[in-house]
Scaffold this motif. Sequence first.
Motif, PDB file in Angstrom:
ATOM      1  N   ILE A   1     -14.714   7.981  87.483  1.00  0.00           N
ATOM      2  CA  ILE A   1     -14.823   9.331  86.923  1.00  0.00           C
ATOM      3  C   ILE A   1     -15.379  10.280  88.001  1.00  0.00           C
ATOM      4  O   ILE A   1     -16.464  10.034  88.715  1.00  0.00           O
ATOM      5  CB  ILE A   1     -16.067   9.000  85.734  1.00  0.00           C
ATOM      6  N   PHE A   2     -14.762  11.264  88.154  1.00  0.00           N
ATOM      7  CA  PHE A   2     -15.004  12.105  88.941  1.00  0.00           C
ATOM      8  C   PHE A   2     -16.005  13.307  88.416  1.00  0.00           C
ATOM      9  O   PHE A   2     -15.844  13.928  87.500  1.00  0.00           O
ATOM     10  CB  PHE A   2     -13.814  12.752  89.485  1.00  0.00           C
ATOM     11  N   VAL A   3     -17.131  13.602  89.135  1.00  0.00           N
ATOM     12  CA  VAL A   3     -18.357  14.416  88.746  1.00  0.00           C
ATOM     13  C   VAL A   3     -18.423  15.557  89.587  1.00  0.00           C
ATOM     14  O   VAL A   3     -18.294  15.327  90.967  1.00  0.00           O
ATOM     15  CB  VAL A   3     -19.446  13.693  88.464  1.00  0.00           C
ATOM     16  N   CYS A   4     -18.592  16.590  89.309  1.00  0.00           N
ATOM     17  CA  CYS A   4     -18.644  17.861  90.240  1.00  0.00           C
ATOM     18  C   CYS A   4     -19.620  18.648  89.664  1.00  0.00           C
ATOM     19  O   CYS A   4     -19.239  19.387  88.523  1.00  0.00           O
ATOM     20  CB  CYS A   4     -17.365  18.514  90.649  1.00  0.00           C
ATOM     21  N   ARG A   5     -20.680  19.091  90.333  1.00  0.00           N
ATOM     22  CA  ARG A   5     -21.784  20.070  89.727  1.00  0.00           C
ATOM     23  C   ARG A   5     -22.255  19.841  88.555  1.00  0.00           C
ATOM     24  O   ARG A   5     -22.047  20.874  87.676  1.00  0.00           O
ATOM     25  CB  ARG A   5     -21.360  21.332  90.138  1.00  0.00           C
ATOM     26  N   GLY A   6     -22.503  18.606  88.019  1.00  0.00           N
ATOM     27  CA  GLY A   6     -22.994  18.436  86.847  1.00  0.00           C
ATOM     28  C   GLY A   6     -22.031  18.274  85.638  1.00  0.00           C
ATOM     29  O   GLY A   6     -22.475  18.338  84.456  1.00  0.00           O
ATOM     30  N   ARG A   7     -20.766  18.183  86.121  1.00  0.00           N
ATOM     31  CA  ARG A   7     -19.507  18.070  85.047  1.00  0.00           C
ATOM     32  C   ARG A   7     -18.660  16.972  85.133  1.00  0.00           C
ATOM     33  O   ARG A   7     -18.370  16.779  86.575  1.00  0.00           O
ATOM     34  CB  ARG A   7     -18.880  19.344  84.786  1.00  0.00           C
ATOM     35  N   VAL A   8     -18.113  16.319  84.218  1.00  0.00           N
ATOM     36  CA  VAL A   8     -16.947  15.345  84.580  1.00  0.00           C
ATOM     37  C   VAL A   8     -15.604  16.231  84.691  1.00  0.00           C
ATOM     38  O   VAL A   8     -15.519  17.027  83.675  1.00  0.00           O
ATOM     39  CB  VAL A   8     -17.048  14.274  83.270  1.00  0.00           C
ATOM     40  N   VAL A   9     -15.006  15.977  85.738  1.00  0.00           N
ATOM     41  CA  VAL A   9     -13.851  16.948  85.959  1.00  0.00           C
ATOM     42  C   VAL A   9     -12.595  16.202  85.674  1.00  0.00           C
ATOM     43  O   VAL A   9     -11.840  16.799  85.063  1.00  0.00           O
ATOM     44  CB  VAL A   9     -13.920  17.272  87.727  1.00  0.00           C
ATOM     45  N   ALA A  10     -12.777  14.957  85.885  1.00  0.00           N
ATOM     46  CA  ALA A  10     -11.444  14.008  85.666  1.00  0.00           C
ATOM     47  C   ALA A  10     -11.843  12.701  85.912  1.00  0.00           C
ATOM     48  O   ALA A  10     -12.900  12.192  86.083  1.00  0.00           O
ATOM     49  CB  ALA A  10     -10.494  14.257  86.749  1.00  0.00           C
ATOM     50  N   ALA A  11     -11.002  11.665  85.346  1.00  0.00           N
ATOM     51  CA  ALA A  11     -11.071  10.261  85.099  1.00  0.00           C
ATOM     52  C   ALA A  11      -9.976   9.522  85.103  1.00  0.00           C
ATOM     53  O   ALA A  11      -8.838  10.100  84.670  1.00  0.00           O
ATOM     54  CB  ALA A  11     -12.020  10.038  83.851  1.00  0.00           C
ATOM     55  N   MET A  12     -10.015   8.327  85.426  1.00  0.00           N
ATOM     56  CA  MET A  12      -8.794   7.484  85.360  1.00  0.00           C
ATOM     57  C   MET A  12      -9.169   6.170  85.299  1.00  0.00           C
ATOM     58  O   MET A  12     -10.382   5.728  85.610  1.00  0.00           O
ATOM     59  CB  MET A  12      -8.005   7.469  86.617  1.00  0.00           C
ATOM     60  N   LEU A  13      -8.398   5.129  84.571  1.00  0.00           N
ATOM     61  CA  LEU A  13      -8.539   3.664  84.517  1.00  0.00           C
ATOM     62  C   LEU A  13      -7.717   3.226  85.872  1.00  0.00           C
ATOM     63  O   LEU A  13      -6.495   3.631  86.114  1.00  0.00           O
ATOM     64  CB  LEU A  13      -8.043   3.256  83.449  1.00  0.00           C
ATOM     65  N   ARG A  14      -8.303   2.254  86.557  1.00  0.00           N
ATOM     66  CA  ARG A  14      -7.595   1.761  87.758  1.00  0.00           C
ATOM     67  C   ARG A  14      -7.313   0.284  87.211  1.00  0.00           C
ATOM     68  O   ARG A  14      -8.272  -0.592  86.866  1.00  0.00           O
ATOM     69  CB  ARG A  14      -8.423   1.743  88.967  1.00  0.00           C
TER      70      ARG A  14
ATOM     71  N   LYS B   1      -4.089   5.221  85.959  1.00  0.00           N
ATOM     72  CA  LYS B   1      -3.701   5.637  84.625  1.00  0.00           C
ATOM     73  C   LYS B   1      -4.776   6.748  84.033  1.00  0.00           C
ATOM     74  O   LYS B   1      -5.837   6.462  84.045  1.00  0.00           O
ATOM     75  CB  LYS B   1      -3.526   4.614  83.601  1.00  0.00           C
ATOM     76  N   ALA B   2      -4.194   7.997  83.765  1.00  0.00           N
ATOM     77  CA  ALA B   2      -5.079   9.153  83.079  1.00  0.00           C
ATOM     78  C   ALA B   2      -5.817   8.323  82.119  1.00  0.00           C
ATOM     79  O   ALA B   2      -5.216   7.710  81.235  1.00  0.00           O
ATOM     80  CB  ALA B   2      -4.294  10.193  82.970  1.00  0.00           C
ATOM     81  N   ALA B   3      -7.038   8.828  81.809  1.00  0.00           N
ATOM     82  CA  ALA B   3      -7.827   8.426  80.750  1.00  0.00           C
ATOM     83  C   ALA B   3      -8.793   9.544  80.595  1.00  0.00           C
ATOM     84  O   ALA B   3      -9.222  10.287  81.160  1.00  0.00           O
ATOM     85  CB  ALA B   3      -8.451   7.140  80.904  1.00  0.00           C
ATOM     86  N   ILE B   4      -9.524   9.571  79.258  1.00  0.00           N
ATOM     87  CA  ILE B   4     -10.377  10.258  78.852  1.00  0.00           C
ATOM     88  C   ILE B   4     -11.720   9.523  78.539  1.00  0.00           C
ATOM     89  O   ILE B   4     -11.874   8.867  77.545  1.00  0.00           O
ATOM     90  CB  ILE B   4      -9.984  11.370  77.681  1.00  0.00           C
ATOM     91  N   PRO B   5     -12.779   9.801  79.196  1.00  0.00           N
ATOM     92  CA  PRO B   5     -13.891   8.917  78.933  1.00  0.00           C
ATOM     93  C   PRO B   5     -14.689   9.254  77.637  1.00  0.00           C
ATOM     94  O   PRO B   5     -14.607  10.563  77.281  1.00  0.00           O
ATOM     95  CB  PRO B   5     -14.521   9.125  79.972  1.00  0.00           C
ATOM     96  N   SER B   6     -15.397   8.410  76.857  1.00  0.00           N
ATOM     97  CA  SER B   6     -16.122   8.841  75.671  1.00  0.00           C
ATOM     98  C   SER B   6     -17.223   9.646  76.371  1.00  0.00           C
ATOM     99  O   SER B   6     -17.850   9.705  77.507  1.00  0.00           O
ATOM    100  CB  SER B   6     -16.751   7.476  75.028  1.00  0.00           C
ATOM    101  N   GLN B   7     -17.997  10.501  75.328  1.00  0.00           N
ATOM    102  CA  GLN B   7     -19.348  11.151  75.630  1.00  0.00           C
ATOM    103  C   GLN B   7     -20.251  10.206  76.293  1.00  0.00           C
ATOM    104  O   GLN B   7     -20.919  10.457  77.383  1.00  0.00           O
ATOM    105  CB  GLN B   7     -19.871  11.801  74.336  1.00  0.00           C
ATOM    106  N   ASP B   8     -20.630   8.952  75.642  1.00  0.00           N
ATOM    107  CA  ASP B   8     -21.522   7.949  76.158  1.00  0.00           C
ATOM    108  C   ASP B   8     -21.072   7.875  77.784  1.00  0.00           C
ATOM    109  O   ASP B   8     -22.088   7.652  78.464  1.00  0.00           O
ATOM    110  CB  ASP B   8     -21.454   6.744  75.526  1.00  0.00           C
ATOM    111  N   LEU B   9     -19.680   7.604  78.044  1.00  0.00           N
ATOM    112  CA  LEU B   9     -19.340   7.217  79.357  1.00  0.00           C
ATOM    113  C   LEU B   9     -19.589   8.297  80.325  1.00  0.00           C
ATOM    114  O   LEU B   9     -20.154   8.189  81.409  1.00  0.00           O
ATOM    115  CB  LEU B   9     -17.906   6.593  79.456  1.00  0.00           C
TER     116      LEU B   9
END
Length: 326
Positions: A215-228, A244-252
């Motif tokens: 999960i890639f975080v930048c300046r207090g925001r989740v920018v992008a994420a993937m499953l490896r 593989k592109a993926a959308i994390p849940s709010q908890d994640l």
Amino acid sequence: MADITPLASGSNDRPVVQPRQDAPILLFGDGRDWHGKSLGRAFKARGISPITVPLGACGFDTTKSHGLAIPGLGDELPAAAFVRFVPGGSFEQVTMYLGVLHALRDSGVMVWNDARTIEACVDKSTTSFRLAKAGLRTPRSWTTVHRDEAIEIVRRLRAEGLKAVQKPLFGAQGNGLVLVETPDDLAPDEEVNGTYYLQEFIPPALDEQFQDWRIFVCRGRVVAAMLRHGVSWITNIKQGARAKAAIPSQDLSDMALKAAACVGADYAGVDVIQSRDGGFLVLEVNSMPAWNGLQKVTKFGITEHVVDAFLDAAFAHGRAAERGEA
């Protein structure tokens, strides 16, 4: 020339140099890898030609007004500095590289990520400590310089029916990882520079499906994420894993943001794994993350987003410095 603020009358010290908002941007790295080239293009597309310089070429020079020796910088401080890469070396060399980053921050320069964050992330034992102190779920970990203590830790885990992962204390991209089932599996002392960092191995949530989240975080925001998806239990892209592109849940997402915050990261790659009970655990926080693998499964430009966020923060930092708030 740099702006100079005189010290109080009677002081024998040099004037204090303050960074100007129109001063150059520093990009620490050699500029030759994919990330360096991508960052350089993004800056130039925004009308900025950063001074790209390896930290290994930098040092200290107290004859200069700012006390630093940075090629191309001259006698002024940069407006901000972006750290793409810190080279390895002897303890003394790495201490000096980080000292340069500390000095820039102490001089009022915004540094992404600054030395405090890099130190907290490069040293995996400190990362584990910070994650646990922040109340984040993370695998149990142990660090010791005594092999007999490492052996005892492995034996205790084995008695629980568990394994350990031995990691280089300073390591990246999945290099040097060892799955430890018995004390005989421990790497020799010379391969780990006399320091044993052991992390409880988290079996895959589904048998033989080795995967985790980046999960890639930048300046207090989740920018992008993937499953490896790994070809083995090591899931780094550099070790052959498939993204593989993926959308994390709010908890994640909240977990990743809290993990980045607990090490003070402005931008970070947070590695998270799901355990067999369905819960998630933070494995690591990377303060100089690679994102070329993530970019391949992301529709927008990650580099451009990072550069925009960096420049927004730099200008805000510069305005705060002018008001004496930085």
